[in-house]
Design an enzyme around this catalytic site. Structure first.
Site, PDB file in Angstrom:
ATOM      1  CG  ASP A  10      -1.997  -1.113   1.145  1.00 50.09           C
ATOM      2  OD1 ASP A  10      -1.973  -1.916   0.189  1.00 50.09           O
ATOM      3  OD2 ASP A  10      -2.832  -1.198   2.072  1.00 50.09           O
ATOM      4  CE  LYS A 108      -3.972  -4.427   1.231  1.00 52.03           C
ATOM      5  NZ  LYS A 108      -4.663  -3.340   1.940  1.00 52.03           N
ATOM      6  CB  CYS A 153      -2.173  -2.933   5.200  1.00 55.74           C
ATOM      7  SG  CYS A 153      -3.888  -2.388   4.994  1.00 55.74           S
TER       8      CYS A 153
HETATM    9  C1  VGL Z   1      -4.726   0.727   5.554  1.00 60.20           C
HETATM   10  C2  VGL Z   1      -6.329   1.625   6.901  1.00 60.20           C
HETATM   11  C3  VGL Z   1      -7.270   1.504   5.897  1.00 60.20           C
HETATM   12  C4  VGL Z   1      -3.292   0.314   5.399  1.00 60.20           C
HETATM   13  C5  VGL Z   1      -5.644   0.589   4.545  1.00 60.20           C
HETATM   14  O1  VGL Z   1      -2.814   0.224   4.249  1.00 60.20           O
HETATM   15  O2  VGL Z   1      -2.622   0.083   6.434  1.00 60.20           O
HETATM   16  N1  VGL Z   1      -5.077   1.232   6.733  1.00 60.20           N
HETATM   17  N2  VGL Z   1      -6.914   0.992   4.724  1.00 60.20           N
END
Ligand code: VGL
Ligand code: ZN
Length: 205
Positions: A10, A108, A153
């Site tokens: 991410d 995701k 994540c």
């Molecule tokens: C994430 C919160 C919501 C992350 C993704 O990548 O850690 N955190 N969506």
């Protein structure tokens, strides 16, 4: 390290400074991740990828504040600011992140009714993303994890991978945390309890 893959979680604009769910110094890990990429033959990216009506967004619940909790059918869920909306600038990878030599991008959180922190299972902890099968078919037995955010994540990806039987190392200086309500501390505990190793990039570079 033919049996070890680099997982890059991410590294997207919304998790970097000025992004919708900015992680402090989220952008600072990009050069290190690019350096690490040259050390691993197999690289996998994850991309948080939500529809605008996603149920993890506070704005989709009347009167809900971002960073509050809600009970979903699959368990407790943090309500986040709207982030990583499919096709938006915020959902794009950081511009300086090398992506040309990446084998696979796992998206995701694209189902409206369920969030997905882990690269392996959605937040019901049972719906698989398919990454396990992919890695096993590639002969991968160990994973080195980098990216955002350490306490969400990265945490759930690392712990799931360890439970699935992969050797897992989290590269602490190639990750950054959101750190809300002790989440970083509990992530560190979770890593320890599940045999996830914490390393630094120097171990690979
Ligand atoms: C994430 C919160 C919501 C992350 C993704 O990548 O850690 N955190 N969506
Ligand atoms: Zn998300």
């Amino acid at each position: 390290m033919i049996d070890t893959a680099l997982l890059i979680i991410d590294v997207q604009n919304d998790f970097c400074p000025r992004g919708a769910l900015a992680v402090a110094e989220g952008d600072q890990i990009v050069p290190l991740i690019n350096q690490l990429q040259s050390k691993f033959p197999l690289k996998v990216l994850t991309q948080d990828w939500h529809p605008a009506e996603h149920t993890s967004f506070a704005g989709n619940h009347p009167d809900a504040q971002p960073f509050s909790m809600i009970d979903m059918p699959y368990g407790p869920q943090v309500l986040w600011p709207t982030h990583c909306v499919q096709g938006s600038y915020g959902a794009d990878f950081h511009n300086d992140l090398e992506t040309d030599n990446v084998a696979l991008i796992v998206r995701k959180g694209f189902r409206k009714e369920i969030d997905s922190y882990s690269a392996f299972f959605e937040n019901d902890q049972t719906t698989p993303t398919g990454l396990t099968g992919y890695l096993r078919e590639q002969g991968i037995t160990s994973l080195v994890m980098t990216g955002l955010a350490t306490d969400f994540c990265v945490r759930f990806s690392a712990v799931d991978a360890a439970k699935l039987g992969f050797g897992v190392s989290v590269v602490s200086d190639a990750c950054r945390a959101i750190d809300m309500d002790g989440s970083l501390e509990s992530a560190m505990r979770d890593f320890k309890e599940n045999g996830v190793k914490i390393t630094t990039s120097g171990a690979f570079l």
